[in-house]
Every structure is written in structure tokens, then in C-alpha cells.
Design an enzyme around this catalytic site. Sequence first.
Site, PDB file in Angstrom:
ATOM      1  N   ARG A 101      10.099  19.568  11.990  1.00 15.41           N
ATOM      2  CA  ARG A 101      10.791  18.815  13.049  1.00 15.41           C
ATOM      3  C   ARG A 101      11.318  17.546  12.379  1.00 15.41           C
ATOM      4  O   ARG A 101      10.530  16.704  11.933  1.00 15.41           O
ATOM      5  CB  ARG A 101       9.848  18.476  14.201  1.00 15.41           C
ATOM      6  CG  ARG A 101      10.438  17.456  15.155  1.00 15.41           C
ATOM      7  CD  ARG A 101       9.720  17.366  16.474  1.00 15.41           C
ATOM      8  NE  ARG A 101       9.992  18.542  17.286  1.00 15.41           N
ATOM      9  CZ  ARG A 101       9.758  18.620  18.601  1.00 15.41           C
ATOM     10  NH1 ARG A 101       9.246  17.591  19.235  1.00 15.41           N
ATOM     11  NH2 ARG A 101      10.043  19.719  19.280  1.00 15.41           N
ATOM     12  N   HIS A 128      17.741  22.935  18.552  1.00 13.59           N
ATOM     13  CA  HIS A 128      16.343  23.244  18.859  1.00 13.59           C
ATOM     14  C   HIS A 128      16.240  24.744  19.148  1.00 13.59           C
ATOM     15  O   HIS A 128      15.958  25.168  20.261  1.00 13.59           O
ATOM     16  CB  HIS A 128      15.898  22.415  20.070  1.00 13.59           C
ATOM     17  CG  HIS A 128      14.409  22.348  20.272  1.00 13.59           C
ATOM     18  ND1 HIS A 128      13.508  22.926  19.410  1.00 13.59           N
ATOM     19  CD2 HIS A 128      13.663  21.761  21.252  1.00 13.59           C
ATOM     20  CE1 HIS A 128      12.269  22.688  19.847  1.00 13.59           C
ATOM     21  NE2 HIS A 128      12.340  21.986  20.965  1.00 13.59           N
ATOM     22  N   GLN A 131      13.216  26.550  20.967  1.00 18.75           N
ATOM     23  CA  GLN A 131      13.173  26.286  22.401  1.00 18.75           C
ATOM     24  C   GLN A 131      14.005  27.316  23.169  1.00 18.75           C
ATOM     25  O   GLN A 131      13.599  27.845  24.201  1.00 18.75           O
ATOM     26  CB  GLN A 131      13.702  24.873  22.686  1.00 18.75           C
ATOM     27  CG  GLN A 131      13.673  24.510  24.150  1.00 18.75           C
ATOM     28  CD  GLN A 131      12.256  24.424  24.689  1.00 18.75           C
ATOM     29  OE1 GLN A 131      11.435  23.752  24.126  1.00 18.75           O
ATOM     30  NE2 GLN A 131      11.968  25.128  25.773  1.00 18.75           N
ATOM     31  N   ASP A 216      17.703  18.561  30.568  1.00 16.12           N
ATOM     32  CA  ASP A 216      16.807  17.979  29.560  1.00 16.12           C
ATOM     33  C   ASP A 216      16.909  16.469  29.728  1.00 16.12           C
ATOM     34  O   ASP A 216      17.772  15.967  30.476  1.00 16.12           O
ATOM     35  CB  ASP A 216      17.265  18.442  28.157  1.00 16.12           C
ATOM     36  CG  ASP A 216      16.333  17.977  27.033  1.00 16.12           C
ATOM     37  OD1 ASP A 216      15.188  17.549  27.318  1.00 16.12           O
ATOM     38  OD2 ASP A 216      16.751  18.049  25.859  1.00 16.12           O
ATOM     39  N   CYS A 255      12.998  22.008  29.033  1.00 14.54           N
ATOM     40  CA  CYS A 255      12.164  22.217  27.839  1.00 14.54           C
ATOM     41  C   CYS A 255      10.937  21.322  27.829  1.00 14.54           C
ATOM     42  O   CYS A 255       9.972  21.621  27.130  1.00 14.54           O
ATOM     43  CB  CYS A 255      12.997  22.015  26.587  1.00 14.54           C
ATOM     44  SG  CYS A 255      13.564  20.317  26.344  1.00 14.54           S
ATOM     45  N   ARG A 283       6.850  29.443  24.480  1.00 16.25           N
ATOM     46  CA  ARG A 283       7.058  28.928  23.119  1.00 16.25           C
ATOM     47  C   ARG A 283       6.123  29.662  22.154  1.00 16.25           C
ATOM     48  O   ARG A 283       6.515  29.993  21.042  1.00 16.25           O
ATOM     49  CB  ARG A 283       6.773  27.409  23.068  1.00 16.25           C
ATOM     50  CG  ARG A 283       7.746  26.541  23.864  1.00 16.25           C
ATOM     51  CD  ARG A 283       9.130  26.531  23.254  1.00 16.25           C
ATOM     52  NE  ARG A 283       9.141  26.070  21.870  1.00 16.25           N
ATOM     53  CZ  ARG A 283       9.144  24.790  21.490  1.00 16.25           C
ATOM     54  NH1 ARG A 283       9.184  23.829  22.384  1.00 16.25           N
ATOM     55  NH2 ARG A 283       9.168  24.463  20.205  1.00 16.25           N
TER      56      ARG A 283
HETATM   57  N1   CP Z   1      10.053  21.157  24.263  1.00 16.79           N
HETATM   58  C1   CP Z   1       9.507  20.655  23.143  1.00 16.79           C
HETATM   59  O1   CP Z   1       9.942  20.919  22.013  1.00 16.79           O
HETATM   60  O2   CP Z   1       8.439  19.845  23.357  1.00 16.79           O
HETATM   61  P1   CP Z   1       7.687  18.914  22.301  1.00 16.79           P
HETATM   62  O3   CP Z   1       8.620  17.790  21.942  1.00 16.79           O
HETATM   63  O4   CP Z   1       6.464  18.460  23.009  1.00 16.79           O
HETATM   64  O5   CP Z   1       7.374  19.747  21.066  1.00 16.79           O
HETATM   65  N1  NVA Z   2      16.420  16.665  23.588  1.00 16.13           N
HETATM   66  C1  NVA Z   2      15.035  16.283  23.457  1.00 16.13           C
HETATM   67  C2  NVA Z   2      14.180  17.493  23.372  1.00 16.13           C
HETATM   68  C3  NVA Z   2      12.717  17.234  23.250  1.00 16.13           C
HETATM   69  C4  NVA Z   2      11.898  18.491  23.131  1.00 16.13           C
HETATM   70  C5  NVA Z   2      14.861  15.410  22.225  1.00 16.13           C
HETATM   71  O1  NVA Z   2      15.464  15.721  21.180  1.00 16.13           O
HETATM   72  O2  NVA Z   2      14.147  14.415  22.312  1.00 16.13           O
END
Ligand code: CP
Ligand code: NVA
Length: 297
Positions: A101, A128, A131, A216, A255, A283
Site C-alpha cells: 500500500r 485500488h 477493493q 467513497d 469500501c 476482501r
Molecule cells: N477499504 C479499504 O481498503 O480499507 P482499509 O483502508 O481499512 O484497508
Molecule cells: N479513497 C480512499 C480509500 C480508502 C480505502 C483513500 O485512498 O483514502
Amino acid sequence: MHRLSAEDLRAILDDAHARKAARKGWPKGRADADAPARDRVLAMIFEKNSTRTRFSFDAAIRQLGGSSIIANSTDMQLGRGEPVEDTAKVLSRMVDAVMIRANSHEDVERFARVSTVPVINGLTDRSHPCQILADIMTIEEAKGPIAGKTIAWVGDGNNVCHSFMHAAPRLGFHFNVACPAEYHPDLHDLAKGGNAVTLTADPNEAVLGADVVVTDTWVSMGDSDYEQRLHAFETYGVDEALMNKADPAAVFLHCLPAHRGEEVTDAVIDGPRSLVWDEAENRIHAQKAVLAWCFAG
Ligand code: CP
Ligand code: NVA
């Protein structure tokens, strides 16, 4: 980095559904009968916070019979400036796959270019994909095959939105995006969606007849213009009135983490049309299919 073909995506989704069905009622720590990650180690690197991605990947690798090593980048030499490429070369000697990440999508591309083991995008500023696999799995559980369905995205043209746009033409669904002009999706990613994606500034237009309404956060990790965003997205909240303009059987996805009272009301996210908890659970199942696909290849 490997671009998944339509066939690969379909095979991964089918495996995710099958793996979930095969372990119904089992304790969460028991490994699947085929244990395709037996003797395999997954490394996970986090440059940003995470609840779902962290726990679901860890649960996933265990259910596949493997194990994990998890680190925040700030605890690694990566966080002190060790080059991404050197980190990739070292980890390739120590583990069988890496999930990252990252703040910058380019860093994941750089990592993957020199890694000799599979590298999985666990969210970047750009996309992502894991997701979206869970989201599509959730939609299919509720409404059958994704092909031909209409998904409406209301809110920020962000990383999650981009991944839906990448998937739409390959899996044959329509993706209607409603966002304020100044927060539209990246045009390069929009182009990848081709005819499968439509863009409007009007949430009512996007949700009209949609099978699924998705939103989101308005402020993603790394965004700094909080006040400006709250103002720009004022009329983009998903409430019951907006849900009522979608298909009567429409479902709601997010998400998570959600900001209740901003992009979604309590009534919608906690209401009968919301599938957000199935979506979060999925997930695990979707990522197990991704990991099994990596180890098979
Ligand atoms: N939806 C998602 O990726 O959640 P987290 O940021 O908690 O991993
Ligand atoms: N769009 C959000 C998703 C978190 C899972 C972010 O990038 O913070």
C-alpha cells in the site's frame, strides 16, 4: 506490472466465489482443503493506514495455508530513503509475494519492475484493484453476473473510482460517474474505460436506473484540501432520496472507512440496501483468489 485480462479477472472472481462457498461455517483460521499457499510467505508493506486490507490479506494468506510478514514503511529502511528497487530485490530473496500500500503509484511500478516475486497493489493514490474485486464479488452475490449491470459512482473521481473504470470494459458493466468538475477522474484512466464509462456532474443522472450505487470518502489519504472538498462535494452525498432514483432493487456499496453525514447518511449505510459488511468480508475471499492465482502462475 501484470495487467489482468478479462479471462484472468473472471477466473479470479469465480475462484473467490467457490472458495467462500467451500468454507461456509468454518472457523476463520482453518486452511482451505487445497492450501495453495502452503510453504509460502507474503510480505505486506504499508505506507498508509489500513484496517481492511491489512486484516483481510493476513487472514487470506493463512486460509490458503501460508504465512505473512507485515511492516509499516516507517519501521523499514524504506522509510529512511533506501531505494524502492533495493527493497524489492532484498524482499524477493526472502518472501514469495509482496503486497504494497503506497503513497505513489509510481513506487509500486518501480518495485514490481525489479521484483522477482509477484507484487500486489494494496492501494495507491491512483488505484485500488483489490477493493474492486471484492465489490464485484459482492454485486454478483446479490444480483448475479456483473456483465450488463449499471454501477453509479457518486463523489470523488479517486483511486477506487479509477479501478472500477479499469474493470468496466473488461467485465462488460456500465459505470456512470457523477463528480464535481474539479474532482473528475484522471483522464488517462477515464479513457481506459472507453464506452463503458459515462461522466456527469449530476448525481441524479448517474444513478437513474442503476443496479448499484457506490461512493467513497471525499477526502482520501494524502489529500490536503479538506475544506475545499467538503464544499465541492456538498450536493454529492448519498441519501435515501438519491437511492430512490436508482433501480428499486439497487444496492449500496462503500469500501469503508465511511464518513457518515458526509458522503453517505446513516439511513443508507445502515439500511436494507447496504451491502457494506459483505463487501468488507469479501476482501478476504477475493484476495485469496488473487494470491492463489499468483502462486499458480
Ligand atoms: N477499504 C479499504 O481498503 O480499507 P482499509 O483502508 O481499512 O484497508
Ligand atoms: N479513497 C480512499 C480509500 C480508502 C480505502 C483513500 O485512498 O483514502
